[in-house]
Write a protein that holds these residues in place. Sequence first.
Motif, PDB file in Angstrom:
ATOM      1  N   ILE A  79      -2.976  -1.957   1.972  1.00 33.15           N
ATOM      2  CA  ILE A  79      -2.077  -2.950   1.362  1.00 33.15           C
ATOM      3  C   ILE A  79      -2.224  -4.281   2.101  1.00 33.15           C
ATOM      4  O   ILE A  79      -2.016  -4.362   3.320  1.00 33.15           O
ATOM      5  CB  ILE A  79      -0.613  -2.444   1.414  1.00 33.15           C
ATOM      6  N   ASP A  80      -2.572  -5.334   1.336  1.00 29.94           N
ATOM      7  CA  ASP A  80      -2.876  -6.627   1.958  1.00 29.94           C
ATOM      8  C   ASP A  80      -1.690  -7.176   2.752  1.00 29.94           C
ATOM      9  O   ASP A  80      -1.862  -7.609   3.894  1.00 29.94           O
ATOM     10  CB  ASP A  80      -3.307  -7.632   0.873  1.00 29.94           C
ATOM     11  N   ALA A  81      -0.486  -7.138   2.164  1.00 25.19           N
ATOM     12  CA  ALA A  81       0.693  -7.730   2.837  1.00 25.19           C
ATOM     13  C   ALA A  81       1.063  -6.976   4.109  1.00 25.19           C
ATOM     14  O   ALA A  81       1.806  -7.492   4.942  1.00 25.19           O
ATOM     15  CB  ALA A  81       1.889  -7.742   1.878  1.00 25.19           C
ATOM     16  N   LEU A  82       0.549  -5.754   4.263  1.00 22.50           N
ATOM     17  CA  LEU A  82       0.827  -4.962   5.468  1.00 22.50           C
ATOM     18  C   LEU A  82      -0.394  -4.928   6.392  1.00 22.50           C
ATOM     19  O   LEU A  82      -0.573  -3.995   7.173  1.00 22.50           O
ATOM     20  CB  LEU A  82       1.249  -3.534   5.080  1.00 22.50           C
ATOM     21  N   ASP A  83      -1.243  -5.947   6.259  1.00 19.58           N
ATOM     22  CA  ASP A  83      -2.446  -6.046   7.111  1.00 19.58           C
ATOM     23  C   ASP A  83      -3.313  -4.800   7.049  1.00 19.58           C
ATOM     24  O   ASP A  83      -3.885  -4.369   8.051  1.00 19.58           O
ATOM     25  CB  ASP A  83      -2.056  -6.338   8.571  1.00 19.58           C
ATOM     26  N   GLY A  84      -3.380  -4.186   5.861  1.00 21.01           N
ATOM     27  CA  GLY A  84      -4.267  -3.025   5.674  1.00 21.01           C
ATOM     28  C   GLY A  84      -3.596  -1.678   5.855  1.00 21.01           C
ATOM     29  O   GLY A  84      -4.215  -0.637   5.602  1.00 21.01           O
ATOM     30  N   ALA A  85      -2.332  -1.658   6.307  1.00 22.33           N
ATOM     31  CA  ALA A  85      -1.611  -0.379   6.441  1.00 22.33           C
ATOM     32  C   ALA A  85      -1.249   0.132   5.036  1.00 22.33           C
ATOM     33  O   ALA A  85      -1.167  -0.667   4.104  1.00 22.33           O
ATOM     34  CB  ALA A  85      -0.343  -0.581   7.276  1.00 22.33           C
ATOM     35  N   PRO A  86      -1.029   1.442   4.882  1.00 19.56           N
ATOM     36  CA  PRO A  86      -1.189   2.492   5.878  1.00 19.56           C
ATOM     37  C   PRO A  86      -2.657   2.878   6.157  1.00 19.56           C
ATOM     38  O   PRO A  86      -2.916   3.538   7.152  1.00 19.56           O
ATOM     39  CB  PRO A  86      -0.428   3.675   5.282  1.00 19.56           C
ATOM     40  N   GLY A  87      -3.608   2.483   5.304  1.00 23.71           N
ATOM     41  CA  GLY A  87      -5.031   2.681   5.607  1.00 23.71           C
ATOM     42  C   GLY A  87      -5.400   4.115   5.970  1.00 23.71           C
ATOM     43  O   GLY A  87      -5.026   5.036   5.242  1.00 23.71           O
ATOM     44  N   VAL A  88      -6.077   4.283   7.099  1.00 21.02           N
ATOM     45  CA  VAL A  88      -6.491   5.652   7.486  1.00 21.02           C
ATOM     46  C   VAL A  88      -5.284   6.521   7.852  1.00 21.02           C
ATOM     47  O   VAL A  88      -5.419   7.731   8.016  1.00 21.02           O
ATOM     48  CB  VAL A  88      -7.521   5.682   8.647  1.00 21.02           C
ATOM     49  N   TYR A  89      -4.101   5.896   7.966  1.00 22.30           N
ATOM     50  CA  TYR A  89      -2.896   6.668   8.321  1.00 22.30           C
ATOM     51  C   TYR A  89      -2.017   6.964   7.102  1.00 22.30           C
ATOM     52  O   TYR A  89      -0.842   7.293   7.236  1.00 22.30           O
ATOM     53  CB  TYR A  89      -2.101   5.915   9.410  1.00 22.30           C
ATOM     54  N   THR A  90      -2.603   6.844   5.900  1.00 20.34           N
ATOM     55  CA  THR A  90      -1.828   7.027   4.663  1.00 20.34           C
ATOM     56  C   THR A  90      -1.158   8.400   4.603  1.00 20.34           C
ATOM     57  O   THR A  90       0.006   8.517   4.212  1.00 20.34           O
ATOM     58  CB  THR A  90      -2.744   6.814   3.439  1.00 20.34           C
TER      59      THR A  90
END
Length: 214
Positions: A79-90
Motif C-alpha cells: 500500500i503506497d500510503a503505508l510506505d509499502g506495508a504490509p508487504g511481505v508481512y501481509t
Amino acid sequence: MRKLDTKTIVVASHNAGKIREIAELIEPFGFSASSAAALNFAVPEETGTTFEENAAIKALASAKASGLPALSDDSGLVIDALDGAPGVYTADWAETGDGTRDFQMAMQKVETALQDKGATSADKRTCRFVSVLCLAWPDGHTELFRGEVEGVIASPPRGTAGFGYDPLFQPQGYETTFGEMSSEEKHGWKPGDAAALSHRARAFKLFVETCLEA
Ligand code: IMP
C-alpha cells in the motif's frame, strides 16, 4: 531457464486459498499436484525480507522434503500510503496470537492505518497485490516469476468470495473487488489468453511460458 519435465509436483503451501487457486490454474495442464499441507510438511520459517526470498525458502523446503519439483507462492498487499506495508508481512497482520489468522481484523488494521494517514479518497488508497511464484527442484535449482496487479483499497470491504484480503482489493479499471469476483474473473486467464488479471495468474502465466511451453 529450466523446463519442467514431470507432471507430478508439490504445491509448496499451507494456505488453503492459495492451494485452491494454484490447483485451478494448473489443472488444464494435466498435473497431479499434492500440497505441503496435505503431505504434512513442516511450515518453513519465512525469514526473508523479499517476496522472492520467502518464495524460494518455501519451494526449496517442499522440493527437498518430497524429492519432487515444488511450486510456492509468496504474496502480499503493498500500500503506497503505508510506505509499502504490509508487504511481505501481509500474513502477519492477520495473526491473532493463538496460531490462527483473522482477516476481518487485518482488514480493519489496514483501514485504521489509512485513516491515520488521512488516506480517505481513492487517489490516496492506491496499492498493488504482488505474487512471486518459485519453482524449485530437489537439487536446489530455482526459477522465480513475479506478477503484480494495481488497485485501490475499498472501504468498506466488499464480497465474500476468495480468501484473505480479497474483499479489500479493487483492481484498477474494475467496479468490483476480488471478494465480489468468481475465481475465473479473479484469475482473468486461461491457457492461451494474452493477459491475466490477478497477481497470481500473472505470475503463473510467466511460469507457463518459461517452464511448460517449448
Ligand atoms: P504469505 O505469502 O504466506 O506470506 O502470505 C501472503 C498473505 O497475503 C496472506 O495473508 C494472504 O491472505 C494475502 N494474500 C496473498 N494473495 C492474496 C489474494 O489473492 N487474495 C487475498 N489475499 C491474498
